[in-house]
Design a protein around this motif. Sequence first.
Motif, PDB file in Angstrom:
ATOM      1  N   GLY A 146       0.576  -1.145   0.079  1.00 25.46           N
ATOM      2  CA  GLY A 146       0.035  -0.012  -0.062  1.00 25.46           C
ATOM      3  C   GLY A 146       0.794   1.261   0.006  1.00 25.46           C
ATOM      4  N   MET A 147       0.292   2.510  -0.278  1.00 26.42           N
ATOM      5  CA  MET A 147       0.748   3.563  -0.380  1.00 26.42           C
ATOM      6  C   MET A 147       0.049   4.737   0.541  1.00 26.42           C
ATOM      7  N   ASN A 148       0.854   5.506   1.053  1.00 23.63           N
ATOM      8  CA  ASN A 148      -0.084   6.768   1.638  1.00 23.63           C
ATOM      9  C   ASN A 148      -0.365   7.626   0.399  1.00 23.63           C
ATOM     10  N   TRP A 149      -0.978   8.687   0.706  1.00 24.20           N
ATOM     11  CA  TRP A 149      -1.400   9.802  -0.290  1.00 24.20           C
ATOM     12  C   TRP A 149      -0.256  10.512  -1.007  1.00 24.20           C
ATOM     13  N   LYS A 150       0.871  10.718  -0.103  1.00 23.76           N
ATOM     14  CA  LYS A 150       1.866  11.317  -0.924  1.00 23.76           C
ATOM     15  C   LYS A 150       2.564  10.555  -1.887  1.00 23.76           C
ATOM     16  N   LYS A 151       2.724   9.397  -1.468  1.00 26.42           N
ATOM     17  CA  LYS A 151       3.707   8.276  -2.233  1.00 26.42           C
ATOM     18  C   LYS A 151       2.728   8.062  -3.310  1.00 26.42           C
ATOM     19  N   TYR A 152       1.489   7.842  -3.203  1.00 25.27           N
ATOM     20  CA  TYR A 152       0.568   7.701  -4.370  1.00 25.27           C
ATOM     21  C   TYR A 152       0.833   8.932  -5.295  1.00 25.27           C
ATOM     22  N   ALA A 153       0.557  10.178  -4.865  1.00 32.77           N
ATOM     23  CA  ALA A 153       0.773  11.110  -6.054  1.00 32.77           C
ATOM     24  C   ALA A 153       1.955  11.358  -6.476  1.00 32.77           C
ATOM     25  N   VAL A 154       3.269  10.963  -5.787  1.00 34.48           N
ATOM     26  CA  VAL A 154       4.506  11.188  -6.346  1.00 34.48           C
ATOM     27  C   VAL A 154       4.820   9.963  -7.559  1.00 34.48           C
ATOM     28  N   SER A 155       4.166   8.838  -7.389  1.00 32.20           N
ATOM     29  CA  SER A 155       4.205   7.728  -8.237  1.00 32.20           C
ATOM     30  C   SER A 155       3.562   8.177  -9.552  1.00 32.20           C
ATOM     31  N   LEU A 156       2.202   8.726  -9.211  1.00 32.37           N
ATOM     32  CA  LEU A 156       1.567   9.417 -10.471  1.00 32.37           C
ATOM     33  C   LEU A 156       2.219  10.211 -11.251  1.00 32.37           C
ATOM     34  N   LEU A 157       2.780  11.433 -10.607  1.00 29.65           N
ATOM     35  CA  LEU A 157       3.601  12.292 -11.105  1.00 29.65           C
ATOM     36  C   LEU A 157       4.791  11.706 -11.968  1.00 29.65           C
ATOM     37  N   VAL A 158       5.501  10.982 -11.337  1.00 34.11           N
ATOM     38  CA  VAL A 158       6.880  10.759 -11.880  1.00 34.11           C
ATOM     39  C   VAL A 158       6.593   9.753 -13.317  1.00 34.11           C
ATOM     40  N   THR A 159       5.580   8.766 -13.052  1.00 37.66           N
ATOM     41  CA  THR A 159       5.193   7.794 -13.916  1.00 37.66           C
ATOM     42  C   THR A 159       4.666   8.621 -15.255  1.00 37.66           C
ATOM     43  N   ASN A 160       4.143   9.655 -15.073  1.00 40.13           N
ATOM     44  CA  ASN A 160       3.739  10.829 -16.220  1.00 40.13           C
ATOM     45  C   ASN A 160       4.708  11.406 -16.784  1.00 40.13           C
ATOM     46  N   ALA A 161       5.483  11.999 -15.981  1.00 41.86           N
ATOM     47  CA  ALA A 161       6.537  12.673 -16.283  1.00 41.86           C
ATOM     48  C   ALA A 161       7.445  11.815 -17.349  1.00 41.86           C
ATOM     49  N   VAL A 162       7.860  10.600 -17.023  1.00 39.81           N
ATOM     50  CA  VAL A 162       8.695   9.919 -17.909  1.00 39.81           C
ATOM     51  C   VAL A 162       7.860   9.538 -19.086  1.00 39.81           C
ATOM     52  N   MET A 163       6.846   9.329 -19.197  1.00 39.29           N
ATOM     53  CA  MET A 163       6.044   9.052 -20.467  1.00 39.29           C
ATOM     54  C   MET A 163       5.785  10.443 -21.390  1.00 39.29           C
ATOM     55  N   ILE A 164       5.815  11.721 -20.685  1.00 35.27           N
ATOM     56  CA  ILE A 164       5.849  12.756 -21.373  1.00 35.27           C
ATOM     57  C   ILE A 164       7.181  13.054 -21.952  1.00 35.27           C
ATOM     58  N   LEU A 165       8.222  12.511 -21.396  1.00 33.96           N
ATOM     59  CA  LEU A 165       9.558  12.592 -21.934  1.00 33.96           C
ATOM     60  C   LEU A 165       9.579  11.706 -23.458  1.00 33.96           C
TER      61      LEU A 165
ATOM     62  N   ASN B 249      -3.376   4.319   3.968  1.00 32.61           N
ATOM     63  CA  ASN B 249      -3.267   3.329   2.584  1.00 32.61           C
ATOM     64  C   ASN B 249      -4.430   3.545   1.842  1.00 32.61           C
ATOM     65  N   VAL B 250      -4.128   4.105   0.458  1.00 30.75           N
ATOM     66  CA  VAL B 250      -5.160   4.724  -0.422  1.00 30.75           C
ATOM     67  C   VAL B 250      -4.895   3.811  -1.615  1.00 30.75           C
ATOM     68  N   GLY B 251      -4.006   2.728  -1.473  1.00 28.52           N
ATOM     69  CA  GLY B 251      -3.704   1.757  -2.542  1.00 28.52           C
ATOM     70  C   GLY B 251      -2.484   1.788  -3.246  1.00 28.52           C
ATOM     71  N   ASN B 252      -2.323   1.052  -4.127  1.00 25.10           N
ATOM     72  CA  ASN B 252      -1.086   1.122  -4.834  1.00 25.10           C
ATOM     73  C   ASN B 252      -1.196   1.394  -6.398  1.00 25.10           C
ATOM     74  N   PHE B 253      -0.571   2.631  -6.514  1.00 19.03           N
ATOM     75  CA  PHE B 253      -0.842   3.471  -8.081  1.00 19.03           C
ATOM     76  C   PHE B 253      -0.498   2.376  -9.029  1.00 19.03           C
ATOM     77  N   PHE B 254       0.536   1.595  -9.083  1.00 16.75           N
ATOM     78  CA  PHE B 254       0.886   1.077 -10.179  1.00 16.75           C
ATOM     79  C   PHE B 254      -0.255  -0.199 -10.510  1.00 16.75           C
ATOM     80  N   ALA B 255      -0.622  -0.738  -9.202  1.00 18.53           N
ATOM     81  CA  ALA B 255      -1.568  -1.934  -9.261  1.00 18.53           C
ATOM     82  C   ALA B 255      -2.783  -1.313 -10.029  1.00 18.53           C
ATOM     83  N   ASP B 256      -3.164  -0.176  -9.392  1.00 16.28           N
ATOM     84  CA  ASP B 256      -4.438   0.369 -10.042  1.00 16.28           C
ATOM     85  C   ASP B 256      -4.469   0.641 -11.381  1.00 16.28           C
ATOM     86  N   LEU B 257      -3.423   1.145 -11.796  1.00 15.85           N
ATOM     87  CA  LEU B 257      -2.977   1.720 -13.156  1.00 15.85           C
ATOM     88  C   LEU B 257      -3.164   0.240 -14.136  1.00 15.85           C
ATOM     89  N   VAL B 258      -2.638  -0.765 -13.534  1.00 15.18           N
ATOM     90  CA  VAL B 258      -2.754  -1.924 -14.575  1.00 15.18           C
ATOM     91  C   VAL B 258      -4.137  -2.666 -14.436  1.00 15.18           C
TER      92      VAL B 258
END
Length: 587
Positions: A55-74, A161-170
């Motif tokens: 699981g992730m707290n809201w901060k880790k969830y938000a960072v995971s979303l932002l970093v993943t999106n940033a890599v895809m933008i590049l 615990n708001v869930g796992n961003f990568f698991a939710d994405l998949v």
Amino acid sequence: MVQLVLTILIYLMMVIPVGIYVYHIAAGKHTFADPVFNRLDGLIYRISGIDPHKGMNWKKYAVSLLVTNAVMILLGYIILRIQSIGLFNPNGIGNMEESLSFNTIISFMTNTNLQHYSGESGLSYLSQMLVIIFMMFVSAASGYAACVAFIRGLAGKTKDNVGNFFADLVRITTRVLLPFSIIGGMLLVWQGVPQNFTGNVVVDTIEGAKQIIAMGPVAALEIIKHLGTNGGGFLGANSSTPIENPTIISNLIELYSMMLLPGASVITFGKMVRDRKREQAQANGQKLEIKGKASRSLTVWMYGREGRTIFAAMGIIFILGLGLCFWAESQGNPALADVGLSQTQGSMEGKEVRFGIAQSAMFTTTTTSFTTGTVNNMHDTLTPLGGMVPLLHMMLNVVFGGKGVGLMNMIMYAILAVFICGLMIGRTPEYLGKKIEGREMKLTALCIIIHPFLILTFSAIAVATQGGLEGITNSGFHGLTQVLYEFSSSAANNGSGFEGLADNTMFWNITTGLAMFFGRYLSIVIQLAIAGSLMKKRFVNESVGTLHTDTASFAIILVFVVYIFAALTFFPVLSLGPIAEHLSLWT
């Protein structure tokens, strides 16, 4: 009117089972397709090194979303800049210019799909697939994942615990977007939408001229464009063209595709909150008396009401907007009478005859309420009041919205509503059993203010600078509406446009890119922060002074709060744009 009523009734019958299915995905419950998707998801987890149970707290969830999106933008930006390579480029499309590449990649990663280019002449098939279609999946899944995490925070089953961003994405991609896209794409091919990799076809017209017919993987893009509330078309004229949207059946397929998942997120919200309340009550050995009926155990039906209240408020605003748009377009254009033409059949300017006024008004209201941005008619040619409806709904950004965006934004207004009502009766406001205090109200106010701030600030810059003024093609009231529409569409991550605007310039590419970026990510981070704050609070017991947020009266309160805020922030500029244009036209 019969067309509109039947369209809405069919939607209501479809959205409930889809909402139940999405709820099972979001809550990790069993579905009929688990034997297949569990293997697929497990393979992706092993390749990616993802632990779906971590699981992730809201901060880790938000960072995971932002970093993943940033890599895809590049990566997407690089592909657009080198798309002239021969791979999947039968039409010889060149590399995309720097500022346009920046605007395009931000647009598609933020689920906006604002297009300052024409797809048939601006993108190779490689870019259409690896950038456009891929981003349509990822951006939609990212937004929906954020919404699911937000709901988990409000449900508050755990403290951090708001869930796992990568698991939710998949899970959202493999179990919702991919299977729905395959089915919908096949239906579009059945209706005549192309799906191939051949070059454009040149044909001789009956007038003896030459015409280029666009080819390519159109159906694959079309379905995820609507299902993911993306909106970017394979062609510049979008779903008004017979290639993307050839029949009334394909029009309904695309219409329902963009309506299903945003509406399903509201049902998911209601059921997940219901689960938490039911578990809490059962743990306390409580029973509930429902509206004067005999006391009985808490039921599934009872705790779906939070979602139904939000759905009702959104539905009221949607119906009011649809009614105004349809009425305005049905009135026709009085200027036609001045040149001896009839206006009794309504305003058909910019509309396809195969759809008519009713389905054009329905599509217009839907695409800007569900923040999709696709069009089956040209919004720039709508009557002033007809054009004000899509503009206003993007300014509100709460009428279902994109993948969970409308729900998350409407919850902000729900928190504001309980705060206002709490002030009236002298009580600390509560929402979903949690006290709303200073931190939550500050974050809520900031989240609500960001949207009009982006729209009005960038619009002011556009009308005050040479770069902005050069893009305006109408010097009257309509010109201001063009500017407001462009930045409202950008900040709301919608993507539709008043296409009279000459927007493919350095000024418009950069400013709309910034509006899209901040409009997307600032709101998501703040909303996750609010959910993270609320989930750590203890539940409070209901009392005689508790404001119930699962009633019809609260839905009406919510509608009034939304409209009052819109009037305070946007009425002056609407008066200078579409309202002034309407008055000048009809007087």
